[in-house]
Motif scaffolding. Structure first.
Motif, PDB file in Angstrom:
ATOM      1  N   THR A  40       0.858  -1.218   0.101  1.00  0.00           N
ATOM      2  CA  THR A  40      -0.066   0.035  -0.217  1.00  0.00           C
ATOM      3  C   THR A  40       0.667   1.247   0.037  1.00  0.00           C
ATOM      4  OG1 THR A  40      -1.776  -1.155   1.268  1.00  0.00           O
ATOM      5  CG2 THR A  40      -1.909   1.417   1.216  1.00  0.00           C
ATOM      6  N   TYR A  41       1.896   1.285   0.835  1.00  0.00           N
ATOM      7  CA  TYR A  41       2.901   2.552   0.999  1.00  0.00           C
ATOM      8  C   TYR A  41       3.373   2.343  -0.439  1.00  0.00           C
ATOM      9  CZ  TYR A  41       7.158   5.102   1.738  1.00  0.00           C
ATOM     10  OH  TYR A  41       7.967   5.957   1.957  1.00  0.00           O
ATOM     11  N   TYR A  42       3.971   1.692  -1.112  1.00  0.00           N
ATOM     12  CA  TYR A  42       4.636   1.855  -2.218  1.00  0.00           C
ATOM     13  C   TYR A  42       3.798   2.171  -3.595  1.00  0.00           C
ATOM     14  CZ  TYR A  42       9.392   0.998  -0.383  1.00  0.00           C
ATOM     15  OH  TYR A  42      10.622   1.197  -0.025  1.00  0.00           O
ATOM     16  N   TRP A  43       2.637   1.446  -3.531  1.00  0.00           N
ATOM     17  CA  TRP A  43       1.733   1.749  -4.763  1.00  0.00           C
ATOM     18  C   TRP A  43       1.275   3.308  -4.466  1.00  0.00           C
ATOM     19  CZ3 TRP A  43       2.245  -0.505  -8.961  1.00  0.00           C
ATOM     20  CH2 TRP A  43       2.313  -1.700  -9.113  1.00  0.00           C
ATOM     21  N   THR A  44       1.083   3.523  -3.395  1.00  0.00           N
ATOM     22  CA  THR A  44       0.427   5.023  -3.199  1.00  0.00           C
ATOM     23  C   THR A  44       1.421   5.984  -3.495  1.00  0.00           C
ATOM     24  OG1 THR A  44      -0.800   4.341  -1.242  1.00  0.00           O
ATOM     25  CG2 THR A  44      -0.199   6.601  -1.499  1.00  0.00           C
ATOM     26  N   ARG A  45       2.759   5.900  -3.201  1.00  0.00           N
ATOM     27  CA  ARG A  45       4.091   6.610  -3.502  1.00  0.00           C
ATOM     28  C   ARG A  45       3.929   6.606  -5.069  1.00  0.00           C
ATOM     29  NH1 ARG A  45       7.485   9.605  -0.503  1.00  0.00           N
ATOM     30  NH2 ARG A  45       6.075   8.794   1.349  1.00  0.00           N
ATOM     31  N   GLY A  47       2.196   6.054  -7.369  1.00  0.00           N
ATOM     32  CA  GLY A  47       0.808   6.750  -8.022  1.00  0.00           C
ATOM     33  C   GLY A  47       1.121   8.460  -7.773  1.00  0.00           C
ATOM     34  N   LEU A  48       1.474   8.689  -6.622  1.00  0.00           N
ATOM     35  CA  LEU A  48       1.675  10.268  -6.198  1.00  0.00           C
ATOM     36  C   LEU A  48       2.628  10.948  -7.078  1.00  0.00           C
ATOM     37  CD1 LEU A  48       1.005  10.375  -2.336  1.00  0.00           C
ATOM     38  CD2 LEU A  48      -0.515  11.116  -4.186  1.00  0.00           C
TER      39      LEU A  48
END
Length: 360
Positions: A40-45, A47-48
């Motif tokens: 979750t952390y890496y996919w969010t980062r 994406g941002l």
């Protein structure tokens, strides 16, 4: 202690005890689940970062022929620094369980977005991790424009080179403005060398396409002067921010003689420096401010480094291993002082009572 060792056939010898230090710590970290992936952390980062990149591209197109494009250049540089951090994490296999997913994610981020060769960087960086600050083994302290070792500094004692060497600490940060360009040049030299692998040839095509499209877009949309200013500023900011995030971690820490043998935990902890500063420093340095923990657990996801730090610090204290952590600005003061005076350092640069005792 020596008497007890002599009486107890099961007691560990000093070498065995030192060798088990890391394995005991690693077992504790694994049992606490601190090596789990953080999807979750890496996919969010990711994406941002991609969204921010899209915003800069849109802003670049909408602004057109304007000196405000220099704001876009600075923003692009900062985004590319974050891309480089993500590529670094993926190359260390911090993001996915799959080695192939990590490798190709690192390759696409570094080559397709940042315009650098992850193959070249990974080879260089792996040597650094294997022997941090060890003379003739760590490429990060190898011969270059800056002298990082006393022997290198002593060989530059005349004329302009001497003048430069006496002030290289102050000149280090201005030189970082060229680091971005240097990374692109070194990447291309590696990818187009004789004997490049098939994967490297694919990577070369990706890197050349990225750099070519970028430069073409700049000079099509902007006049020559503005396009050149955009490119120069972007490379300078990128170099300073990326180089500045790596520099405080080892520069000014003890140098290890070429033939010296150290156990894994001491080799990684004694030559590394952590940087305090909270969430802002975590973001600006891409988690590299937890350098000790990163060197001990290279595949540990970035957000977990902060959680494992108290464990590592306490473990080092219990076992008499010096754990170094300083403030953000203090770290750069140390770098400047060390580089300005590297030629005056002791001939045996690694002086550590613990290691001397261990070697005996």
């Amino acid at each position: 202690m020596s008497q007890l060792l002599a009486e107890d056939p099961h007691a560990q010898r000093p070498q065995q005890r030192h060798a088990s230090l890391y394995s005991d710590l690693l077992t504790t970290v694994r049992e606490l689940g601190l090596l789990r992936r953080r999807y979750t952390y890496y996919w969010t980062r990711i994406g941002l970062v991609l969204a921010a990149l899209g915003g800069v591209i849109a802003g670049f197109v909408l602004l057109g022929n304007s000196w405000f494009q220099l704001l876009m250049a600075g923003a692009l540089a900062l985004i590319l620094v974050q891309v480089a951090f993500l590529s670094h994490d993926s190359a260390h296999r911090q993001i996915f369980h799959s080695a192939a997913w990590n490798d190709w994610t690192a390759r696409l981020l570094a080559g397709g977005i940042a315009g650098m060769s992850i193959t070249w960087w990974k080879n260089k960086h792996s040597k650094h991790h294997n022997a941090p600050n060890q003379i003739s083994k760590d490429p990060d302290i190898g011969i270059g424009v800056i002298a990082f070792t006393p022997d290198h500094a002593d060989s530059r004692r005349r004329g302009f080179i001497k003048w430069f060497g006496d002030r290289q600490g102050w000149l280090f940060f201005p030189l970082l403005t060229l680091e971005g360009l240097s990374l692109h040049v070194s990447s291309l030299q590696h990818l187009f060398r004789r004997g490049a692998t098939r994967v490297e040839r694919v990577e070369a095509a990706v890197v050349v396409s990225r750099l070519g499209l970028y430069i073409t877009a700049l000079y099509v949309v902007l006049p020559f002067g503005k396009a050149s200013a955009f490119l120069g500023l972007q490379l300078a900011v990128f170099g300073v921010c990326l180089g500045g995030s790596f520099a405080p971690n080892h520069k000014g820490m003890p140098l290890v003689p070429k033939t010296m043998k150290l156990d894994f935990l001491r080799r990684q902890v004694l030559m590394s420096r952590n940087i305090r500063g909270g969430a802002v420093v975590d973001f600006a340095m891409g988690g590299l401010n937890y350098q000790i923990e990163h060197h001990l657990f290279p595949s540990m996801p970035r957000p977990t480094l902060r959680k494992v730090q108290p464990i590592v610090r306490e473990y080092c204290a219990q076992n008499g291993v010096k754990y170094t952590e300083v403030g953000f600005f203090e770290s750069y003061t140390i770098i400047v002082d060390y580089l300005n005076n590297v030629g005056l350092r002791a001939r045996d640069p690694f002086q550590c009572p613990l290691v001397s005792q261990y070697r005996d």
